[in-house]
Design an enzyme around this catalytic site. Structure first.
Site, PDB file in Angstrom:
ATOM      1  N   THR A  85       0.825  -1.211   0.000  1.00 18.66           N
ATOM      2  CA  THR A  85       0.000   0.000   0.000  1.00 18.66           C
ATOM      3  C   THR A  85       0.859   1.260   0.000  1.00 18.66           C
ATOM      4  O   THR A  85       2.077   1.211   0.215  1.00 18.66           O
ATOM      5  CB  THR A  85      -0.920   0.050   1.230  1.00 18.66           C
ATOM      6  OG1 THR A  85      -0.092   0.170   2.405  1.00 18.66           O
ATOM      7  CG2 THR A  85      -1.785  -1.182   1.340  1.00 18.66           C
ATOM      8  N   CYS A  86       0.190   2.403  -0.168  1.00 17.04           N
ATOM      9  CA  CYS A  86       0.883   3.702  -0.173  1.00 17.04           C
ATOM     10  C   CYS A  86       1.060   4.245   1.241  1.00 17.04           C
ATOM     11  O   CYS A  86       1.297   5.441   1.417  1.00 17.04           O
ATOM     12  CB  CYS A  86       0.082   4.701  -0.999  1.00 17.04           C
ATOM     13  SG  CYS A  86       0.015   4.269  -2.719  1.00 17.04           S
ATOM     14  N   ASP A  87       0.883   3.416   2.260  1.00 14.82           N
ATOM     15  CA  ASP A  87       0.985   3.867   3.647  1.00 14.82           C
ATOM     16  C   ASP A  87       2.399   3.618   4.158  1.00 14.82           C
ATOM     17  O   ASP A  87       2.925   2.501   4.050  1.00 14.82           O
ATOM     18  CB  ASP A  87      -0.030   3.078   4.484  1.00 14.82           C
ATOM     19  CG  ASP A  87      -0.173   3.637   5.875  1.00 14.82           C
ATOM     20  OD1 ASP A  87      -1.288   4.055   6.225  1.00 14.82           O
ATOM     21  OD2 ASP A  87       0.829   3.666   6.621  1.00 14.82           O
ATOM     22  N   ASN A 104      -6.834   0.975   0.597  1.00 11.57           N
ATOM     23  CA  ASN A 104      -6.063   1.267  -0.625  1.00 11.57           C
ATOM     24  C   ASN A 104      -6.541   0.444  -1.822  1.00 11.57           C
ATOM     25  O   ASN A 104      -5.809   0.270  -2.780  1.00 11.57           O
ATOM     26  CB  ASN A 104      -4.579   0.964  -0.395  1.00 11.57           C
ATOM     27  CG  ASN A 104      -3.713   2.212  -0.282  1.00 11.57           C
ATOM     28  OD1 ASN A 104      -2.580   2.209  -0.699  1.00 11.57           O
ATOM     29  ND2 ASN A 104      -4.234   3.273   0.269  1.00 11.57           N
TER      30      ASN A 104
END
Ligand SMILES: Cc1ncc(COP(=O)(O)O)c(C=O)c1O
Length: 388
Positions: A334-336, A377
């Site tokens: 994910t973009c986290d 996401n």
């Protein structure tokens, strides 16, 4: 397809499960659970502590197939919500075999549980006790106290349980309110590898039982909760070690042996499951970086919640020979920025590892798919497949 090789020993792994993954090649990521291993673990717990009734903690793996398999073996169930009550009843569990073990519950949920036939509850506060007296009259109750024990692998902090002297007061009050006092309960924290944790809880529970007896309130049972460990990268002591410590402490701290109850979750399902993931990308942060970053198609938000703080260090397996290898940081897709699985725990993976290769995450049957219920996401929740 290559035969899958272990980069580490995997004693808990069923060969059937490995064959399933290699032959069926399911889309990744996925969790595959061997129901025979679930049954075997249940019977191992029974053999280790034959004097205890097992209430499987459904939260560890709430797959209907797991619940049905355990119901068929005669297990009772520790449930945390009305959803888990409905799930267990739908899978053939007897309402008498359910215990509503979450001390944080709405009055309406207690009333619902009672209507569905649930007659065992855990509380740790005046408010929940009053709700139980009103909405679950005559039920059997445990009061959960905070145990003073060394920290477990995945600790609860102080969220659940009350001071032991308060538990004594609340249980005496429960008797006054017409509830049936079962006794005290505690949970040492999940993945506890130190048997002494149960010893101090049992000593405290013994003091509570004696205090209640002096107040004219008889107790029936002692609920030792869950916390029984599984072996991950570090091997956990065998169940027999915990069982012996429990037996010794009960004999020492109780004049009359109470009925024993245990609520294992992890110990029943962890070794029954393998997650198959795929490598999305292998990269380095600089041309001179010794570490490779290995990004998988599964992460913190799609099943690996217990890697928070790197509490649980799973064993990993790839299809490559284990050496040559090198240090890696392992992250989710994910973009986290928090979706990094291991950066402090030293992991090494084969240098031949490439995007598209599989990485198997071993002993991942507990607290994985059930933590993966949100499509964060846009990555879908982790599906579970079954053998057995
Ligand atoms: C009340 C209760 N019982 C049992 C368990 C199961 O614990 P474990 O999986 O460590 O055995 C939990 C876990 O959160 C729990 O909250």
């Amino acid at each position: 397809m290559h035969a899958v090789l272990d980069s580490v020993a995997s004693p808990g792994q069923s060969t059937r499960l490995r064959a399933f993954l290699d032959e069926r090649a399911p889309a990744t990521p996925c969790l595959v659970v061997d129901l025979d291993v679930v049954r075997t673990n249940y019977h191992a717990m029974r053999a280790a502590l034959p004097e205890a009734t097992i209430f499987y903690a459904v939260k560890a793996n709430p797959a209907p197939e797991v619940v049905a398999a355990l119901a068929a073996e005669g297990s009772s169930f520790d449930v945390a919500s009305t959803g888990e009550i409905d799930l267990c009843l739908a899978q053939g569990a007897d309402p008498e075999s359910l215990s509503y073990g979450n001390p944080i519950k709405k009055a309406a949920d207690i009333a619902y549980a009672y209507r569905r036939g649930v007659r065992r509850y855990t509380f740790d506060s005046d408010g929940d006790l009053a709700n139980l007296a009103e909405h679950a009259p005559g039920s059997r109750v445990w009061c959960r106290f905070l145990v003073d024990a060394p920290q477990s692998g995945t600790p609860f902090g102080k969220k659940f349980g009350c001071a032991p002297e308060m538990a004594l007061r609340l249980l005496a009050r429960a008797a006054d309110l017409g509830l049936v006092v079962d006794g005290a309960c505690f949970h040492v924290g999940s993945q506890h590898t130190d048997a002494a944790a149960w010893t101090s809880g049992i000593a405290e529970a013994g003091r509570i039982a004696r205090g209640l007896a002096e107040a004219g309130v008889a107790t029936r049972s002692l609920n030792l909760g869950g916390g029984f460990p599984a072996s991950y990268r570090d091997a956990a002591p065998p169940l027999a070690v915990h069982a012996e410590a429990i037996r010794t402490a009960v004999a020492e701290h109780f004049d009359t042996a109470p009925e024993l109850v245990v609520e294992p979750g992890r110990a029943i399902v962890a070794t029954a499951g393998v997650i198959r993931a795929e490598v999305v990308l292998v990269s380095r942060k600089s041309d001179h970086d010794e570490h490779r970053w290995v990004y998988l198609d599964i992460g913190r938000y799609s099943g690996l919640a217990e890697t928070e703080n790197e509490y649980i260090a799973y064993r990993l397996r790839t299809a490559h020979p284990p050496t040559p290898d090198g240090p890696v940081i392992i992250a989710g897709p994910t973009c986290d920025g928090d979706d990094v699985i291991y950066q402090n725990t030293p992991y090494r993976l084969p240098t031949a590892l490439r995007a598209g290769d599989h990485v198997d995450i071993l002993d991942a049957g507990a607290y994985t798919a059930s933590y993966s219920s949100v499509s964060f996401n846009g990555f879908p929740p982790l599906p579970t497949l079954f053998v057995g």
